[in-house]
Design an enzyme around this catalytic site. Structure first.
Site, mmCIF file in Angstrom:
data_model
loop_
_atom_site.group_PDB
_atom_site.id
_atom_site.type_symbol
_atom_site.label_atom_id
_atom_site.label_comp_id
_atom_site.label_asym_id
_atom_site.label_seq_id
_atom_site.Cartn_x
_atom_site.Cartn_y
_atom_site.Cartn_z
ATOM 1 N N ARG A 23 -4.088 41.637 -27.520
ATOM 2 C CA ARG A 23 -3.824 41.057 -26.207
ATOM 3 C C ARG A 23 -2.452 40.421 -26.228
ATOM 4 O O ARG A 23 -2.160 39.615 -27.085
ATOM 5 C CB ARG A 23 -4.892 40.023 -25.872
ATOM 6 C CG ARG A 23 -6.072 40.674 -25.209
ATOM 7 C CD ARG A 23 -7.027 39.651 -24.669
ATOM 8 N NE ARG A 23 -7.830 40.208 -23.597
ATOM 9 C CZ ARG A 23 -8.943 39.655 -23.162
ATOM 10 N NH1 ARG A 23 -9.364 38.550 -23.693
ATOM 11 N NH2 ARG A 23 -9.621 40.207 -22.187
ATOM 12 N N ASP A 27 -1.335 36.886 -21.684
ATOM 13 C CA ASP A 27 -2.613 37.511 -21.390
ATOM 14 C C ASP A 27 -2.912 37.472 -19.902
ATOM 15 O O ASP A 27 -3.388 38.442 -19.342
ATOM 16 C CB ASP A 27 -3.720 36.824 -22.171
ATOM 17 C CG ASP A 27 -5.057 37.506 -21.943
ATOM 18 O OD1 ASP A 27 -5.170 38.690 -22.299
ATOM 19 O OD2 ASP A 27 -5.961 36.879 -21.392
ATOM 20 N N PRO A 166 -9.268 33.723 -27.329
ATOM 21 C CA PRO A 166 -8.309 32.730 -27.813
ATOM 22 C C PRO A 166 -6.901 32.846 -27.221
ATOM 23 O O PRO A 166 -6.056 31.986 -27.479
ATOM 24 C CB PRO A 166 -8.268 32.997 -29.321
ATOM 25 C CG PRO A 166 -8.652 34.433 -29.471
ATOM 26 C CD PRO A 166 -9.612 34.724 -28.360
ATOM 27 N N LYS A 167 -6.624 33.916 -26.437
ATOM 28 C CA LYS A 167 -5.265 34.072 -25.912
ATOM 29 C C LYS A 167 -5.201 33.827 -24.413
ATOM 30 O O LYS A 167 -4.531 34.530 -23.670
ATOM 31 C CB LYS A 167 -4.744 35.469 -26.239
ATOM 32 C CG LYS A 167 -4.413 35.620 -27.710
ATOM 33 C CD LYS A 167 -3.619 36.867 -27.962
ATOM 34 C CE LYS A 167 -3.178 36.942 -29.408
ATOM 35 N NZ LYS A 167 -2.322 38.111 -29.664
ATOM 36 N N ASN A 168 -5.931 32.834 -23.965
ATOM 37 C CA ASN A 168 -6.000 32.515 -22.549
ATOM 38 C C ASN A 168 -5.493 31.090 -22.360
ATOM 39 O O ASN A 168 -5.848 30.199 -23.134
ATOM 40 C CB ASN A 168 -7.471 32.676 -22.133
ATOM 41 C CG ASN A 168 -7.807 32.025 -20.805
ATOM 42 O OD1 ASN A 168 -7.576 30.831 -20.592
ATOM 43 N ND2 ASN A 168 -8.391 32.781 -19.913
#
Lengths: 401, 431
Positions: A23, A27, A166-168
């Site tokens: 991602r 994101d 975790p990439k938000n």
């Protein structure tokens, strides 16, 4: 809850079929568009799992089957608010039934400014469908406070969401708010370390970590943690950045023994892996304010390394030392300039050709600035190509490399 | 104009020597990097065998992909349900780069849709009935400026937009992205961009903002999202572009920034990475490469006489090759790197980067370097026709000029707090 299980089954299947998608950092700004065969696969899953609902009834075989909000008696008092994209929509998303249903009810709650437990529960559903919906997150925070919800439980909730996505941006911001409200950072460093163990460069994780360290002054073990990460991957640029962060906020680099320790540490890492750009950048980064050429013995050490551990980064570092010397040393610098120009030429033509234009520019700039000849003798005709090959041509000076 | 029918850089015999040197020390970073290099090598060698044609931009395929997406998107886009103005902008900008006109009817429909995304308290949201947020605000204003009709300009409620910007302004000069939201340098770019295009800049709106942006520049020379963080291409572009808009670019250490960004071009792949020791990604073709025109202009303004008159300070040919050979989906759309899926974000930024790589401009000079066929040429994202020649807004310069001209005929609003009412609840628009 069965709805959750169903979704993750679909997601798992999609993960098997799709190529592993890293991602991107942005994101929330990039789409996940699968290739067509996966798309229809996902749709088939959805159709078969949710079926074609006719009338809601108790399913004795599977009493926990997902039920749309529009069919739930406890929600009958609320009139759903369909999304109004207007008569000729653009960028119209083909939302699933479930998505439409949940968000129709979310909009209804918003419209009535309802602050209830059922609203709170619905926000979790809305988040699961689109964790990037910052409006839902904000509303959830409003409810957390209005309903005086258990923040410890919220911590458990947000922990699970972050593990999954975790990439938000929103999930990390939400966690920060909860930690602030609780005024309790005690779980943070361990949690972030867990996330970083899965992706040691997660930008959001590092951002959260830096905030925790600074806000709650939890510096004590951080340098040790950074060293552990660098032990695992000496090329982890995020860890090098963290090293700089910790030292800057604790001892600082002014103390000569600290600075020297860092220089020695860097040289040690350089010897292990000379083509690691991060360590070279770090070395320059910590020395540049004081002047690269002022650190005793450094030039000699680098020249020594040049014989056995050469790299484009070493050569670039030499250019930097020479440039600093030209800037800060008085007296005749013709030889230094000559060496610097020679290196720029070497980098541009042979060792770092992808940066040919850049190194040529650096050479021209040095020449312009430090050439002892009258600079007005240099050619300035606009047609002259001051491009790639011209470190020492087209100029009427005696400063040749 | 220079056309490269000559051999590609990636076919050169020296190209393999550019592969990553891991010094015999394997770490996650080097393993991942080598995987990517292997996949690029594969693409290049397949291209060598199969194609006798020069690299070709698949204009028709991209056009079909974009045309469809402007109307309909699959449920895979549920994750962008809070970013729909972005989808409008990414698609419209891609179309404008390809010089594909947007039919009047669709343009009008976009205007009407964005109007529904506008918050009653000012600014634009990710979708109807959502809260205002600086990112979709940036995207919506850009999209409306690309459309460039009176209808489009009239959608923007400038008074409320100004009040929204004040509502997210922080005492230290930064901006939160939305009420109750996070701070990072993207917000300053979004705010500066919309404020300058719509002529709502007041003397105090950006007070202390340049100082805050400067504090995001770190020991690496690039900028992080907030002070202390690792230098990153996206954030660096946002910070630098915001400073250019505010006329304060000289407060940054431009030499260090230049060194940092020049070092982000990958010697083997030809594309750019977002951070040191991370992987190449097509979108950085814009965020990173787009910094070089900005730096060029800033250095020129600062009196630098050694700048090139023909080229940006990155390898333009190599970037074009990366985009054309490695970032195109044969069915249309562009992407991060081979093996990744296409999406509209990458389509927009790969094409934007391709344009930057094709066109050099400085005052009255314009020099082109087109890799592959003539037809690969894209529209410029900056202008050599007027004084500001830079890809600051990432919309075509004619549209920038037109918008600025339109909005400068209007007076700068005086900020006043107003409560709006609509079908959407206003509670969540305030904290």
């Amino acid at each position: 809850m069965s709805a959750t299980t169903q979704r993750s089954d679909v997601a798992n299947k999609a993960a098997l079929v799709q190529p592993a998608t890293e991602r991107p950092a942005y994101d929330r700004m990039s789409g996940i568009e699968e290739t067509s065969h996966v798309s229809s696969e996902l749709q088939d899953e959805r159709r078969s799992e949710e079926g074609v609902e006719e009338e809601p009834e108790i399913d004795y075989e599977n009493p926990f089957r997902y039920m749309f909000y529009r069919d739930r008696k406890e929600w009958a008092d609320l009139e759903p608010v369909p999304q109004d994209d207007g008569p000729n929509p653009v960028v119209k998303i083909a939302y699933s039934d479930k998505f439409t249903d949940v968000y129709d009810y979310f909009r209804a709650l918003l419209k009535n400014d309802e602050k209830s437990d059922r609203a709170f529960t619905l926000t979790a559903e809305a988040i699961e469908l689109n964790a990037a919906n910052y409006t839902v997150w904000h509303y959830r925070r409003v409810l957390l406070q209005a309903l005086e919800k258990d923040l410890r439980e919220e911590m458990r909730y947000i922990t699970a969401i972050i593990e999954d996505q975790p990439k938000n941006y929103q999930v990390w911001h939400h966690r920060r708010m909860v930690v602030e409200w609780l005024n309790d950072p005690s779980e943070e460093l361990e949690f972030i370390a867990e996330i970083l163990s899965q992706d040691a460069k997660n930008y959001h994780a590092w951002q959260h970590r830096q905030w925790v360290l600074k806000e709650y002054k939890l510096w004590d073990s951080e340098l040790e943690y950074v060293e552990q990460l660098l032990e695992e991957d000496v090329r982890n640029n995020s860890a090098w950045n963290q090293r700089h962060y910790v030292i800057s906020h604790t001892t600082g680099y002014s103390d000569p023994s600290i600075l020297n320790r860092e220089v020695q540490y860097s040289l040690k890492q350089i010897k292990k892996a000379p083509h690691n750009e991060s360590v070279w950048n770090y070395l320059k980064g910590i020395l540049q304010d004081r002047g690269l050429s002022s650190h005793p013995g450094l030039l000699e050490q680098i020249l020594e390394l040049k014989e056995t551990h050469c790299s484009p980064y070493l050569l670039g570092f030499l250019v930097d030392i020479y440039e600093d010397s030209l800037e800060n040393t008085s007296g005749d610098q013709v030889e230094v300039l000559s060496k610097a120009l020679e290196l720029c030429e070497l980098l541009a033509q042979e060792k770092d050709t992808i940066r040919r234009e850049y190194w040529s520019y650096v050479g021209r700039s040095l020449q312009m600035k430090y050439c002892s000849d009258d600079p007005s003798t240099t050619s300035s005709a606009p047609e002259t190509d001051r491009g790639s090959a011209s470190v020492s041509v087209h100029q009427e000076t005696t400063c040749n490399s | 104009m220079e056309s490269v029918s000559s051999p590609l850089r990636c076919f050169g015999e020296c190209h393999t020597a550019e592969k990553y040197t891991d010094d015999g020390v394997e770490t996650v970073t080097s393993v991942e990097q080598r995987k990517v290099e292997r996949s690029i090598q594969e693409v290049v060698s397949v291209y060598k065998q199969i194609h006798s044609l020069p690299p070709t931009l698949l204009r028709d395929q991209h056009y079909q992909y974009l045309k469809k997406g402007l109307r309909h998107l699959s449920d895979a886009y549920e994750c962008l349900d809070a970013s729909r103005p972005w989808l409008c902008y990414w698609i419209l900008h891609s179309l404008e780069l390809l010089e594909e006109p947007v039919p009047t009817a669709i343009a009008s429909d976009v205007c009407k849709f964005l109007a529904r995304c506008q918050s009653p308290t000012g600014g634009f949201a990710g979708g109807p009935c959502q809260a205002a947020h600086l990112a979709p605000t940036y995207a919506a204003v850009n999209a409306l400026c690309i459309i460039g009709t009176q209808e489009a300009y009239n959608i923007i409620d400038r008074e409320k937009l100004l009040s929204f910007l004040f509502s997210v302004k922080q005492p230290d000069g930064s901006f939160v992205m939305h009420i109750g939201g996070e701070v990072d340098v993207r917000s300053t770019y979004c705010a500066a961009s919309v404020a300058s295009l719509t002529n709502i800049m007041t003397p105090t709106l950006f007070q202390d903002t340049p100082t805050w942006i400067v504090s995001c520049q770190n020991w690496e020379g690039g900028l992080g999202g907030v002070p202390g963080l690792e230098a990153h291409g996206g954030y660096t572009f946002c910070g630098m572009a915001a400073m250019v808009i505010l006329g304060k670019e000289h407060m940054l250490d431009l030499k260090s920034l230049l060194r940092w960004v020049a070092s982000r071009q990958m010697r083997y792949e030809g594309g750019f990475q977002g951070r040191c020791n991370k992987l190449v990604d097509g979108c950085y073709s814009f965020w990173q490469a787009g910094l070089l025109p900005l730096l060029h202009r800033a250095l020129f303004k600062g009196g630098d006489s050694t700048l090139s008159l023909q080229k940006w300070m990155f390898e333009q040919q190599a970037l074009q090759e990366y985009i054309l050979l490695c970032c195109q989906n044969p069915a249309g759309g562009l992407l991060d790197k081979p093996g990744k899926s296409r999406d509209f974000y990458h389509t927009c930024y790969c094409l934007s980067g391709l344009s930057v790589a094709q066109h050099f401009g400085n005052m009255d000079l314009h020099h082109e370097l087109i890799v592959g066929r003539e037809e690969n040429r894209l529209v410029i994202v900056f202008s050599s026709l007027q004084a500001p020649s830079h890809p600051v807004y990432n919309i075509c310069p004619e549209k920038v000029a037109q918008a600025i001209q339109h909005f400068h005929q209007l007076p700068v609003p005086v900020p006043a707090q107003k409560e709006g009412s609509s079908a959407c609840n206003t509670t969540t628009d305030h904290s």
